[in-house]
Every structure is written in C-alpha cells, then in structure tokens.
Design a protein around this motif. Structure first.
Motif, short mmCIF file in Angstrom:
data_model
loop_
_atom_site.label_atom_id
_atom_site.label_comp_id
_atom_site.label_asym_id
_atom_site.label_seq_id
_atom_site.Cartn_x
_atom_site.Cartn_y
_atom_site.Cartn_z
N LEU A 170 0.84 -1.20 0.00
CA LEU A 170 0.00 0.00 0.00
C LEU A 170 0.88 1.25 0.00
CD1 LEU A 170 -2.82 -1.04 2.51
CD2 LEU A 170 -2.87 -1.13 0.00
N GLY A 171 1.95 1.22 0.78
CA GLY A 171 2.89 2.34 0.81
C GLY A 171 3.59 2.52 -0.54
N ALA A 172 3.94 1.42 -1.18
CA ALA A 172 4.60 1.50 -2.49
C ALA A 172 3.66 2.08 -3.54
CB ALA A 172 5.08 0.11 -2.91
N ILE A 173 2.38 1.72 -3.47
CA ILE A 173 1.40 2.29 -4.41
C ILE A 173 1.28 3.79 -4.17
CG2 ILE A 173 -1.06 2.37 -5.02
CD1 ILE A 173 -1.13 -0.70 -4.38
N ARG A 174 1.12 4.20 -2.92
CA ARG A 174 1.00 5.63 -2.60
C ARG A 174 2.24 6.40 -3.06
NH1 ARG A 174 -1.00 3.49 2.20
NH2 ARG A 174 -3.24 3.73 2.34
N GLU A 175 3.42 5.84 -2.77
CA GLU A 175 4.68 6.50 -3.13
C GLU A 175 4.82 6.63 -4.65
OE1 GLU A 175 9.18 4.98 -2.91
OE2 GLU A 175 8.23 5.23 -0.93
N THR A 176 4.52 5.58 -5.37
CA THR A 176 4.62 5.60 -6.83
C THR A 176 3.65 6.61 -7.44
OG1 THR A 176 5.36 3.30 -6.92
CG2 THR A 176 4.34 4.18 -8.92
#
Length: 165
Positions: free
Chosen positions: A66-72
């Motif tokens: 979820l963090g990787a999606i938000r960051e991307t």
C-alpha cells in the motif's frame, strides 16, 4: 480547462504501467499487476482510486505494498490517491498472468497448477529446474504461507510450489 473525465482515459494506462513496476516483496520477479492484486484504477473527485486485493487478508506485505502504491502515484503526480482494500472476492492464483507463471518457473518456483476452485494438492507438480513431474511434497508450507515445499525425485533438488488458492 479539461474536465477530469476527459483526461482520465489517457492517464489510466500510464498509471497501470507505473503500478506494473511495483515488485512483490516475497517474489521479486513478479509485480502486483502480474499477480492480479490491482483490481481497478479510476479517476474520482479530482484524484485517483486504486482497488487492491492482497494475496490473503493477513499478508504481512500488505502495508508495504500500500505504501509502495501511494509512493509511486505521488512521485508521478497522481494525487490525491485513495486505495480501497477489496477483500471480496478473495484473491486467487487464477488472477495471475501467464507471463507471471512462466517467470515463476524461471525463478525456480513451480507455478500453480489448475484453478482455485479445485484447490487441492495437484497430481503433478513439475520441477522448475528439470521439468520432471516425478516430485513429492516435503511440507505443505514452504518459504511463505502461499507456497509448499517439494522435492524433485529426478534431480533431487528441493523447490517451492506456489499453491493454488
């Protein structure tokens, strides 16, 4: 000024492309889109909504992903972003792409055999190293909960099998 509905169709494929670059932390040769974990991408209220289904509800990698999606999304100017966890229907190996199954095999993990509606121990699991189907189960649980540990009786090498779920 263009309305969001007019610009969204051109941006949605770009967002899918960006999401297809986020690797699964447990099997880094696969991405979250290879696994079918991203269920939807849509424009809404001046931002973006991503539908996401983890491989299972207790998956320890969920928060990381979820963090990787938000960051991307944020790094590429797609804000605000809202991620909707979709636990129903539950994720299934049926959602994996054929290319993902091939990359699993190349990585040394035997891909799921069959479909989730028949999720029982398959009759023949092929060794990802020598392709022999003369294999046996060592343990129902491999390096992660979604894998079982097998051994090839031909080349004697142990390997993970990505279970049908």
């Amino acid at each position: 000024m263009q309305r969001l509905a007019e610009i969204a169709p051109a941006e949605i494929p770009q967002i899918w492309s960006l999401l297809s670059q986020i690797p699964d932390p447990e099997v880094p040769v696969l991405t979250i889109t290879d696994l079918g974990m991203v269920r939807s991408v849509c424009a809404q209220a001046g931002g973006w909504v991503i539908g996401f289904t983890p491989t299972y509800s207790g998956c320890p990698a969920t928060e990381h992903l979820l963090g990787a999606i938000r960051e991307t999304m944020t790094a590429h100017g797609f804000t605000p972003v809202h991620i909707v966890l979709q636990l129903d229907p539950a994720w299934t190996t049926d959602w994996m792409t054929d290319d993902a199954r091939a990359r699993l095999r190349e990585y040394g993990i035997s891909p799921p055999v069959g479909h989730s509606c028949h999720a029982h121990a398959p009759a023949e699991v092929a060794c990802p190293r020598c392709a022999s189907t003369d294999t046996s189960v060592i343990s129902e649980f491999g390096s992660t909960a979604c894998k079982a540990l097998y051994r090839c009786n031909a080349c004697r090498e142990p390997f993970d099998y990505f279970k049908c779920i």
